[in-house]
Design an enzyme around this catalytic site. Sequence first.
Site, PDB file in Angstrom:
ATOM      1  N   TYR A 188      36.471  15.408 -20.868  1.00 28.85           N
ATOM      2  CA  TYR A 188      34.725  15.199 -20.167  1.00 28.85           C
ATOM      3  C   TYR A 188      35.508  16.692 -19.426  1.00 28.85           C
ATOM      4  CZ  TYR A 188      38.380  12.559 -16.788  1.00 28.85           C
ATOM      5  OH  TYR A 188      38.825  11.865 -16.288  1.00 28.85           O
ATOM      6  N   CYS A 189      34.420  17.443 -18.499  1.00 29.96           N
ATOM      7  CA  CYS A 189      35.026  18.517 -16.910  1.00 29.96           C
ATOM      8  C   CYS A 189      34.159  18.232 -16.413  1.00 29.96           C
ATOM      9  CB  CYS A 189      35.232  19.807 -18.191  1.00 29.96           C
ATOM     10  SG  CYS A 189      33.626  20.661 -19.020  1.00 29.96           S
ATOM     11  N   THR A 190      33.939  19.426 -15.139  1.00 32.60           N
ATOM     12  CA  THR A 190      33.217  18.896 -14.139  1.00 32.60           C
ATOM     13  C   THR A 190      31.193  19.130 -14.930  1.00 32.60           C
ATOM     14  OG1 THR A 190      34.943  20.157 -12.830  1.00 32.60           O
ATOM     15  CG2 THR A 190      32.763  19.791 -11.881  1.00 32.60           C
TER      16      THR A 190
END
Length: 455
Positions: A296-298
């Site tokens: 996951y990331c922003t």
Amino acid sequence: MPSSTSPDQGDDDLEACVLRFSDLDLKDTSLMNPSSSLKAELDVSAKKKYSFAKKKLAVTSSTSKSLESTDKRNPFKEDLTRNQEVSTWLPDISCFNPDELISGQGNDEGEVLLYYCYCDLKDPDWVCAWQTALCQHLHLTGKVRIATEGINGTVGGSRLATRLYVSVMLSCPLFKDYLCKDDFKTSKGGACCFPELRVGVFEEIVPMGISPNKISYKKPGIHLSPGEFHKEVEKFLSQANQEESDTILLDCRNFYESKIGRFQGCLAPDIRKFSYFPSYVDENLELFKEKRVLMYCTGGIRCERGSAYLKTKGVCKEVFQLKGGIHKYLEEFPDGFYKGKLFVFDERYALSFNNDIVSECSYCGVPWDHYNLCSTPQCRQLVLTCPACQERGFTACCVTCQDKGNRQAASPAQSSFKEECECTARRPRVPRELSRRGPLTAGASPLKPGAQAGC
């Protein structure tokens, strides 16, 4: 924040023009969703003006036939970039009072958009000129990166301006088959969240440091919706022994992002830049052998190519990624498994979706998650220092910067010396995870006043 160049200035005199999309069907309700949502939020007079503007999205029927292409996916893309003037691809705003586009740009009334679109662009320089003109036309500030692999942007302005921007992007033949309304993440903000507008052409739309010709966005991991990702995390956290699990919950962001907010039980690498991520994977490949990786990331963009890179190593069972990133997850699960704030690359620094504080003041250790820039002008490190410590003069990121600031105050003529910041010097460029003894999270231990703070 991904670096970008200064925008092309272009002609100062940008005349308001009718938006001409020769293959745009104004009866297509799927393209008009942004307009519908905008109308619901505007007052009566603005609604009438917006309806009038929408009708003026003119179709140049006399040229549409000659521009038809056998490529049904992107009609007349080559003609668009090579033959069209930038000004002909700007929305008609003549029906609006200029104040309506400029007003409401403060944090409470305005809006910030975050989006990306991976698609092949044959003429990124034209897209750069058009995006610069479009944002100036709508009084938007922010940063837009363009490459042959697509576009990545975050822009802020009045709510009217951002909604017009979305409508234009969804209607543009270059992007309309790839973008949908849900791809735009919105948050309270405005033009004030960015010091200026910066639009540039780069090799990558997110800097991983590897040519898109070698690691392509076209071979990413399996996309999971926020609901699907939530179930996977729930299953992972419910396991009695997470250390021996076949699943790794991997945060692809930088350490200062994950420090103030992250998923429970995640592996949060202590890296300063996303361009270090491939080296991190290489140095710690044993961690990922025979594992199911949940990335996951922003907003999702770093996972697109990060997952593609991890897949090329051929060691994982499966690689998954959170579609829409943390931003979309928190919209659906504000009190879910993500705790703390969401770091953003603008002058707000973070967005709050819940009341959890997972970080602490770097000096005294009290719960604290509001970033400030290091008080030494030459340093751009972020520091977590609570109000009490700030009042005591602890406003720098480390002893080196604190001492440098004191000397500069005493002798302004010495303002140009450049000792290396200890925060950077003491942190390995690519950390090696010798073993995974429990969930890894970002952040250092609390420090006493006067010690090396770091961020």
